[in-house]
Design a protein around this motif. Structure first.
Motif, PDB file in Angstrom:
ATOM      1  N   PHE A  13       0.939  -1.119  -0.127  1.00 49.80           N
ATOM      2  CA  PHE A  13      -0.069  -0.126  -0.059  1.00 49.80           C
ATOM      3  C   PHE A  13       0.804   1.174  -0.009  1.00 49.80           C
ATOM      4  O   PHE A  13       1.577   1.439   0.845  1.00 49.80           O
ATOM      5  CB  PHE A  13      -0.895   0.129   1.290  1.00 49.80           C
ATOM      6  CG  PHE A  13      -1.969  -1.106   1.299  1.00 49.80           C
ATOM      7  CD1 PHE A  13      -2.973  -1.082   0.339  1.00 49.80           C
ATOM      8  CD2 PHE A  13      -1.861  -2.214   2.187  1.00 49.80           C
ATOM      9  CE1 PHE A  13      -3.855  -1.989   0.327  1.00 49.80           C
ATOM     10  CE2 PHE A  13      -2.909  -3.149   2.006  1.00 49.80           C
ATOM     11  CZ  PHE A  13      -4.040  -2.957   1.165  1.00 49.80           C
ATOM     12  N   PRO A  37      -1.567 -12.328  14.443  1.00 47.18           N
ATOM     13  CA  PRO A  37      -1.908 -11.317  15.264  1.00 47.18           C
ATOM     14  C   PRO A  37      -2.474 -10.224  14.458  1.00 47.18           C
ATOM     15  O   PRO A  37      -2.322 -10.083  13.350  1.00 47.18           O
ATOM     16  CB  PRO A  37      -0.643 -10.676  15.956  1.00 47.18           C
ATOM     17  CG  PRO A  37       0.597 -11.272  14.915  1.00 47.18           C
ATOM     18  CD  PRO A  37      -0.071 -12.425  14.525  1.00 47.18           C
ATOM     19  N   SER A  38      -3.187  -8.988  14.972  1.00 47.27           N
ATOM     20  CA  SER A  38      -3.722  -8.189  14.469  1.00 47.27           C
ATOM     21  C   SER A  38      -2.881  -7.444  13.540  1.00 47.27           C
ATOM     22  O   SER A  38      -1.676  -6.958  13.846  1.00 47.27           O
ATOM     23  CB  SER A  38      -4.484  -7.068  15.402  1.00 47.27           C
ATOM     24  OG  SER A  38      -5.399  -6.114  14.776  1.00 47.27           O
ATOM     25  N   GLY A  39      -3.439  -7.139  12.223  1.00 49.81           N
ATOM     26  CA  GLY A  39      -2.431  -6.442  11.343  1.00 49.81           C
ATOM     27  C   GLY A  39      -1.257  -7.032  10.730  1.00 49.81           C
ATOM     28  O   GLY A  39      -0.597  -6.381  10.008  1.00 49.81           O
ATOM     29  N   CYS A  40      -1.497  -8.372  10.681  1.00 52.45           N
ATOM     30  CA  CYS A  40      -0.395  -9.135  10.172  1.00 52.45           C
ATOM     31  C   CYS A  40      -0.542  -9.444   8.531  1.00 52.45           C
ATOM     32  O   CYS A  40       0.224  -9.950   7.876  1.00 52.45           O
ATOM     33  CB  CYS A  40      -0.056 -10.409  11.159  1.00 52.45           C
ATOM     34  SG  CYS A  40      -1.309 -11.663  10.569  1.00 52.45           S
ATOM     35  N   LYS A  42      -3.495 -10.915   7.317  1.00 48.84           N
ATOM     36  CA  LYS A  42      -4.571 -11.871   6.932  1.00 48.84           C
ATOM     37  C   LYS A  42      -5.478 -11.491   6.128  1.00 48.84           C
ATOM     38  O   LYS A  42      -6.015 -12.152   4.969  1.00 48.84           O
ATOM     39  CB  LYS A  42      -5.113 -12.358   8.356  1.00 48.84           C
ATOM     40  CG  LYS A  42      -4.212 -12.865   9.398  1.00 48.84           C
ATOM     41  CD  LYS A  42      -5.150 -13.288  10.662  1.00 48.84           C
ATOM     42  CE  LYS A  42      -5.961 -11.985  11.313  1.00 48.84           C
ATOM     43  NZ  LYS A  42      -4.853 -11.409  12.231  1.00 48.84           N
ATOM     44  N   SER A  43      -6.292 -10.210   6.432  1.00 47.73           N
ATOM     45  CA  SER A  43      -7.417  -9.728   5.558  1.00 47.73           C
ATOM     46  C   SER A  43      -6.725  -9.361   4.264  1.00 47.73           C
ATOM     47  O   SER A  43      -7.464  -9.756   3.261  1.00 47.73           O
ATOM     48  CB  SER A  43      -8.086  -8.711   6.330  1.00 47.73           C
ATOM     49  OG  SER A  43      -8.710  -8.935   7.551  1.00 47.73           O
ATOM     50  N   THR A  44      -5.948  -8.934   4.111  1.00 48.02           N
ATOM     51  CA  THR A  44      -5.285  -8.462   2.733  1.00 48.02           C
ATOM     52  C   THR A  44      -4.993  -9.555   2.029  1.00 48.02           C
ATOM     53  O   THR A  44      -5.192  -9.602   0.822  1.00 48.02           O
ATOM     54  CB  THR A  44      -3.845  -7.586   2.928  1.00 48.02           C
ATOM     55  OG1 THR A  44      -4.240  -6.601   4.141  1.00 48.02           O
ATOM     56  CG2 THR A  44      -3.389  -7.306   1.861  1.00 48.02           C
ATOM     57  N   GLU A 159     -12.836 -13.353   9.308  1.00 45.03           N
ATOM     58  CA  GLU A 159     -13.350 -13.379  10.893  1.00 45.03           C
ATOM     59  C   GLU A 159     -14.901 -13.109  10.968  1.00 45.03           C
ATOM     60  O   GLU A 159     -15.568 -12.208  11.507  1.00 45.03           O
ATOM     61  CB  GLU A 159     -12.954 -12.130  11.499  1.00 45.03           C
ATOM     62  CG  GLU A 159     -11.286 -12.081  11.321  1.00 45.03           C
ATOM     63  CD  GLU A 159     -10.527 -11.124  12.554  1.00 45.03           C
ATOM     64  OE1 GLU A 159     -11.304 -11.213  13.496  1.00 45.03           O
ATOM     65  OE2 GLU A 159      -9.426 -11.131  12.445  1.00 45.03           O
ATOM     66  N   HIS A 192      -7.910 -14.330  13.921  1.00 44.49           N
ATOM     67  CA  HIS A 192      -6.891 -14.038  14.960  1.00 44.49           C
ATOM     68  C   HIS A 192      -6.799 -14.853  16.332  1.00 44.49           C
ATOM     69  O   HIS A 192      -6.019 -14.740  17.088  1.00 44.49           O
ATOM     70  CB  HIS A 192      -6.780 -12.679  15.589  1.00 44.49           C
ATOM     71  CG  HIS A 192      -7.995 -12.115  15.976  1.00 44.49           C
ATOM     72  ND1 HIS A 192      -8.887 -11.078  15.429  1.00 44.49           N
ATOM     73  CD2 HIS A 192      -8.601 -12.209  17.404  1.00 44.49           C
ATOM     74  CE1 HIS A 192      -9.866 -11.079  16.359  1.00 44.49           C
ATOM     75  NE2 HIS A 192      -9.495 -11.480  17.543  1.00 44.49           N
TER      76      HIS A 192
HETATM   77  N1  LIG Z   1      -6.254   0.028   2.197  1.00 44.57           N
HETATM   78  C1  LIG Z   1      -5.241  -0.122   2.961  1.00 44.57           C
HETATM   79  N2  LIG Z   1      -4.224   1.017   2.742  1.00 44.57           N
HETATM   80  C2  LIG Z   1      -3.209   1.139   3.461  1.00 44.57           C
HETATM   81  N3  LIG Z   1      -2.612   0.311   4.351  1.00 44.57           N
HETATM   82  C3  LIG Z   1      -3.419  -0.865   4.550  1.00 44.57           C
HETATM   83  C4  LIG Z   1      -4.828  -1.079   3.853  1.00 44.57           C
HETATM   84  N4  LIG Z   1      -5.312  -2.113   4.062  1.00 44.57           N
HETATM   85  C5  LIG Z   1      -4.662  -2.583   5.163  1.00 44.57           C
HETATM   86  N5  LIG Z   1      -3.370  -1.884   5.268  1.00 44.57           N
HETATM   87  C6  LIG Z   1      -2.347  -2.334   6.375  1.00 44.57           C
HETATM   88  O1  LIG Z   1      -1.864  -3.602   5.810  1.00 44.57           O
HETATM   89  C7  LIG Z   1      -1.706  -4.211   7.148  1.00 44.57           C
HETATM   90  C8  LIG Z   1      -2.438  -5.393   7.258  1.00 44.57           C
HETATM   91  O2  LIG Z   1      -3.741  -5.219   7.226  1.00 44.57           O
HETATM   92  P1  LIG Z   1      -4.829  -6.525   7.509  1.00 44.57           P
HETATM   93  O3  LIG Z   1      -6.050  -5.657   7.476  1.00 44.57           O
HETATM   94  O4  LIG Z   1      -4.549  -7.350   6.269  1.00 44.57           O
HETATM   95  O5  LIG Z   1      -4.561  -6.959   8.858  1.00 44.57           O
HETATM   96  P2  LIG Z   1      -5.214  -8.307   9.668  1.00 44.57           P
HETATM   97  O6  LIG Z   1      -4.159  -9.445   9.760  1.00 44.57           O
HETATM   98  O7  LIG Z   1      -6.469  -8.656   8.846  1.00 44.57           O
HETATM   99  O8  LIG Z   1      -5.519  -7.658  10.887  1.00 44.57           O
HETATM  100  P3  LIG Z   1      -7.155  -7.631  11.828  1.00 44.57           P
HETATM  101  O9  LIG Z   1      -6.715  -8.957  12.606  1.00 44.57           O
HETATM  102  O10 LIG Z   1      -6.990  -6.745  12.851  1.00 44.57           O
HETATM  103  O11 LIG Z   1      -8.171  -7.851  10.796  1.00 44.57           O
HETATM  104  C9  LIG Z   1      -2.125  -3.455   8.178  1.00 44.57           C
HETATM  105  O12 LIG Z   1      -0.802  -2.896   8.699  1.00 44.57           O
HETATM  106  C10 LIG Z   1      -3.009  -2.306   7.576  1.00 44.57           C
HETATM  107  O13 LIG Z   1      -2.530  -1.017   8.345  1.00 44.57           O
END
Ligand SMILES: Nc1ncnc2c1ncn2[C@@H]1O[C@H](COP(=O)(O)OP(=O)(O)OP(=O)(O)O)[C@@H](O)[C@H]1O
Ligand SMILES: [Mg+2]
Lengths: 334, 277
Positions: A13, A37-40, A42-44, A159, A192
């Motif tokens: 990003f 963990p959060s922010g790792c 996964k969703s991306t 989730e 998570h």
């Molecule tokens: N659209 C975006 N623009 C910029 N950064 C992003 C965007 N989406 C996600 N990120 C960054 O990418 C990283 C991973 O985000 P992601 O949502 O995949 O985490 P996650 O593992 O799903 O966390 P959670 O358990 O909190 O849902 C985070 O640091 C987030 O700040």
């Protein structure tokens, strides 16, 4: 069919690289769980597979077809969102029928499939209600119903249970597993919560900062964590990590002992300490032991019958055959 | 406690009274306009006939006899309706793109669009007149529609953007996963969910088009002249015939006031940009 292959996929990003080069294969019919963990990321990662995010580089293939440039609507995957993402202006019936209507299916067949899905998900009484009139669990069922009717190549869950209360969560977990057994379709599930990962997965993918730390079955990860991160992440309560002389005597920088692999005694043992807080679950009791000189707290699991009072002295003996050894880099030894 | 009691007493009786006073102040000119339109030109300027006078329809009859009121009205309807439709046709995709696929430039683009409203219209009066005349679009419906559409487009896009912003992105993404193409997203999800907002925007745009006077007066003569031009035309040659002028004005603003009355709820929502739900 739904074999999903990621080939050196990366995602940034702006300047921030969220997913460093990553390879992953999810076999057809597998229940894969992304945990971390959060922010790792996964969703991306899930959204990259769905096509809701574009890859920065690398390739994604579904059943051998390169779908990297294919829009989400054409990938043949279904997704269940954490927020449910139901269409608020449509009744439950219309919500479930929506993907079929978009696929221009025959109305009679649509009706049949909606009935079938509603029956199996216990939604028959709610078909003409709007999503706003439903409880969280019911909304979740509608979201699942909307996903199953179109017989996708794979289901993606982000989730899906985190907005539900604990009891409902356990129930829905079983329903999703049941569904997987029945449909035998690939499912990718993001959470998570490592307990959710352990109980549901055929294959767990442990992520940290976009990197895959380890891939394996729940028991592989439990028995042979590849590094300290996985060791600390999988298992509840978490593994006791011990450094210093006790670790050195095993020829390691750090050793890990799971709470269930330590036996307790009032009289003798390898280590000793004083009992702090204890958690009585009925079947088991967890003692948090201090003052062992090994780590701040050593957690041990004992039988529910065993009783030690706060402040009592307790002796601990680890099972020598299941001690995990890690080097200075945190990687598993031997 | 005393303060709480006082505020609640104020909000029970004081606030409605205040609202009525403000409402009446705003309504008074319209009331006066309508009242005057039923006076003869002579009565209109006599203080003794301020309130008490013999009402007459003379002004209205005069207006429909001397001018083709219905043609002006028809032009107003045609230009406002089409300008509004075009503004929505351009504005909906535009606001959709910015709301759901924002880039780093989105904020700047929005500000730039708004900034076009800061240009004084008079600054481009000469070029506009010259260009429309030289390409033969002066005094045509087409030109009036284009001009009305363009001057209202920034506000239309801004309003639609704020409404679309309120739709959770997940819902759009769910639709994409459900196999919908872009047009399907707009038709099945965006328009139904933002319907209230779109209607408010359309109404407001329509009203702005209807009331627009600067360009419609200057870029038309007869063919495409709207009700604004009719009012203006009554002022210029004949001087201070207040009764007649009032009748024309009342007949021009009448339709829009009635429309506004029936669409109050939508309009309030529109003017507060969805802040009040
Ligand atoms: N659209 C975006 N623009 C910029 N950064 C992003 C965007 N989406 C996600 N990120 C960054 O990418 C990283 C991973 O985000 P992601 O949502 O995949 O985490 P996650 O593992 O799903 O966390 P959670 O358990 O909190 O849902 C985070 O640091 C987030 O700040
Ligand atoms: Mg997430």
């Amino acid at each position: 069919m739904g074999r999903i292959v990621l080939d050196t996929v990366t995602k940034s990003f702006g300047d921030a690289q969220v997913i460093p080069p990553l390879d992953l294969t999810i076999e057809d019919g597998e229940f894969a769980v992304f945990v971390g963990p959060s922010g790792c990321g996964k969703s991306t990662l899930l959204r990259l597979i769905a096509g809701l995010e574009d890859t920065t580089s690398g390739k994604i293939a579904i059943d051998g077809n390169d779908v990297t440039q294919v829009p989400p609507s054409k990938r043949g995957l279904a997704m269940v969102f954490q927020s449910y993402a139901l269409y608020p202006h449509m009744s439950v019936r219309k919500n479930i029928a929506f993907p079929m209507r978009m696929a221009k299916m025959d109305q009679a067949e649509i009706d049949k499939k909606v009935e079938a899905a509603a029956t199996s998900l216990n939604l028959l009484d709610y078909l003409d209600k709007k999503p706003g009139q439903l409880s969280g669990g019911q909304r979740q069922r509608v979201a699942i119903g909307r996903a199953i009717v179109r017989e996708p190549a794979a289901f993606l869950f982000d989730e899906p249970l985190s907005n539900l209360d604990a009891a409902l969560r356990v129930g829905m977990r079983m329903e999703i597993l049941e569904l997987h057994k029945k449909l035998n379709t690939t499912m990718i599930y993001v959470t998570h919560d490592q307990v959710e990962a352990m109980t549901m997965a055929d294959k767990i993918v442990v992520l940290r900062a976009g990197n895959i730390e380890q891939v394996g079955s729940p028991l592989e990860l439990y028995r042979n964590p590849r590094n300290l991160f996985v060791a600390g992440f999988i298992g509840s309560p978490t593994m006791n990590l011990i450094t210093g002389a006790a670790a050195g005597s095993h020829g390691a920088e750090t050793i890990g002992v799971r709470p269930e692999h330590i036996s307790v005694s009032a009289t003798e043992g390898t280590w000793s300490g004083t009992v702090g807080v204890s958690e009585h679950l009925g079947s088991d009791t967890f003692f948090h032991v201090h003052g062992t000189g090994l780590a701040d707290t050593i957690t041990v699991r004992a039988d529910g019958e065993v009783d030690f009072k706060y402040g009592e002295t307790i002796h601990l003996t680890p099972r020598s055959d299941v001690i995990h050894r890690f080097d200075a880099q945190g990687l598993r030894l031997g | 406690m005393a303060i709480v009691a006082e505020t609640s007493r104020f909000s029970k009786t004081g606030r409605p009274i205040l609202a009525w006073i403000v409402g009446l102040i705003f309504f008074f000119p319209i009331f006066w306009l309508v009242l005057t339109s039923f006076k003869t030109d002579a009565d209109a300027v006599k203080p003794e006939h301020l309130i008490f006078f013999t009402p007459t329809l003379e002004n209205y009859l005069n207006m429909t006899e001397n001018y083709d009121y219905w043609r002006f009205a028809q032009n107003s309807v045609i230009t406002s309706v089409f300008a509004t439709i075009f503004a929505l046709v351009v504005g909906i995709p535009c606001a959709y793109a910015m709301a759901f696929n924002p880039t780093r430039a989105t904020k700047d683009v929005l500000m730039w669009m708004l900034s076009t409203k800061m240009l004084p219209a008079a600054a481009v009066l000469y070029p506009m007149t010259f260009i429309t005349k030289s390409v033969g679009l002066f005094d045509t419906h087409f030109m009036v529609i284009v001009v009305l559409c363009l001057i209202n487009l920034p506000i239309v896009i801004w309003m639609l953007f704020t409404y679309f912003k309120e739709i959770p992105k997940d819902i759009i993404e769910a639709a994409q996963m459900d196999g919908v193409n872009t047009w399907g997203e707009v038709r099945e999800i965006l328009i139904p969910l933002a319907w209230g907002g779109i209607v408010s925007t359309a109404l407001l745009c329509f009203i702005f088009c209807w009331n627009e006077a600067y360009w419609t007066v200057r870029l038309t003569t007869t063919e495409a002249a709207t009700l604004s031009k009719l009012i203006e035309g009554n002022r210029a040659p004949e001087g201070l015939f207040f009764g007649r002028l009032s009748a024309v004005s009342a007949a021009a603003v009448g339709p829009i006031v009635v429309l506004g009355w029936f669409c109050q709820k939508q309009l309030v929502q529109g003017l507060t940009f969805g802040a009040v739900k």
